[in-house]
Design an enzyme around this catalytic site. Structure first.
Site, PDB file in Angstrom:
ATOM      1  CG  PHE A   1       1.135  -5.025  -1.141  1.00 43.68           C
ATOM      2  CD1 PHE A   1       0.336  -4.020  -1.652  1.00 43.68           C
ATOM      3  CD2 PHE A   1       2.512  -4.879  -1.206  1.00 43.68           C
ATOM      4  CE1 PHE A   1       0.883  -2.892  -2.226  1.00 43.68           C
ATOM      5  CE2 PHE A   1       3.073  -3.745  -1.771  1.00 43.68           C
ATOM      6  CZ  PHE A   1       2.249  -2.750  -2.285  1.00 43.68           C
TER       7      PHE A   1
ATOM      8  N   GLY B   1      -4.550  -9.164  -1.882  1.00 47.30           N
ATOM      9  CA  GLY B   1      -5.421  -9.237  -0.714  1.00 47.30           C
ATOM     10  C   GLY B   1      -5.765  -7.910  -0.094  1.00 47.30           C
ATOM     11  CG  HIS B   2      -4.356  -3.931   1.680  1.00 42.73           C
ATOM     12  ND1 HIS B   2      -4.367  -2.597   1.372  1.00 42.73           N
ATOM     13  CD2 HIS B   2      -4.551  -3.991   3.013  1.00 42.73           C
ATOM     14  CE1 HIS B   2      -4.531  -1.880   2.467  1.00 42.73           C
ATOM     15  NE2 HIS B   2      -4.642  -2.702   3.477  1.00 42.73           N
ATOM     16  CG  PHE B   3      -8.904  -3.898   0.730  1.00 35.34           C
ATOM     17  CD1 PHE B   3      -9.024  -4.717   1.841  1.00 35.34           C
ATOM     18  CD2 PHE B   3      -8.434  -2.607   0.906  1.00 35.34           C
ATOM     19  CE1 PHE B   3      -8.706  -4.241   3.107  1.00 35.34           C
ATOM     20  CE2 PHE B   3      -8.102  -2.128   2.167  1.00 35.34           C
ATOM     21  CZ  PHE B   3      -8.234  -2.941   3.269  1.00 35.34           C
TER      22      PHE B   3
ATOM     23  CB  ILE C   1      -5.974   0.600  -0.877  1.00 38.50           C
ATOM     24  CG1 ILE C   1      -7.315   1.022  -1.502  1.00 38.50           C
ATOM     25  CG2 ILE C   1      -5.384   1.738  -0.043  1.00 38.50           C
ATOM     26  CD1 ILE C   1      -8.401   1.332  -0.484  1.00 38.50           C
TER      27      ILE C   1
END
Length: 178
Positions: free
Chosen positions: A50, A53-55, A60
């Site tokens: 993840f 894309g986060h971020f 985070i």
């Protein structure tokens, strides 16, 4: 129910939880007492899928996954306290109250989840949870979980008849008792 406290390694966690990569969010149980509390760890790696894309540029750990990690810890506590699931049963995350996020969790952090049994009523079990990094609180919440009865399985037919080359009842549910 025993009053022993001990650790659980990943093999034992895999035996208790249905979650698998990339959604297994408990790496080890550090300590627990059946029917009381559980302390578990999630080692946060830059390789978590993840983080792409986060971020981008500022990874985070998503807050909803902090809550999911605490919910998985409650599942382990419930299974160790009340026994493993029967075939067809699931342990559902049924609700959350008073969730608060205090600071970001980032790659390299070791997140400690501490969950405590509060009460059980009408098939719902209530827990409190705190997630910490380096002793600092990153998230708190009250969670509710429900143990399901064996469910009815729904099988979707997706057959194509060879002689006619047409679909036969594609997408129509075929309900079977498990």
């Amino acid at each position: 129910m025993t009053t022993d406290t001990h650790t659980l390694h990943i093999e034992e966690i895999l035996d208790l939880l249905p979650h698998r990569f990339p959604f297994l969010l408990v790496d080890r149980v550090l300590d627990f007492e059946e029917g009381k509390f559980l302390r578990a760890v999630k080692n946060v790696s830059f390789n978590e899928p993840f983080f792409q894309g986060h971020f981008p540029g500022k990874p985070i750990f998503p807050g909803v996954l902090i809550l999911e990690a605490m919910a998985q810890a409650t599942g382990i506590l419930a299974f160790k306290s009340r026994g493993k699931l029967e075939p067809g049963e699931l342990y559902y995350f049924a609700g959350i109250d008073e969730a608060r996020f205090k600071r970001p969790v980032v790659p390299g952090d070791q997140m400690i989840m501490e969950v405590e049994f509060v009460k059980e009523r009408r098939g719902l079990t209530r827990f409190t949870g705190v997630a910490k990094v380096d002793g600092e609180i990153v998230c708190t919440a009250t969670m509710m979980c429900a143990r399901s009865k064996p469910a009815t399985a729904v099988v979707i037919k997706s057959e194509v008849t060879k002689s006619e080359g047409t679909k036969s009842e594609v997408g129509k549910p075929d309900v079977k008792e498990s």
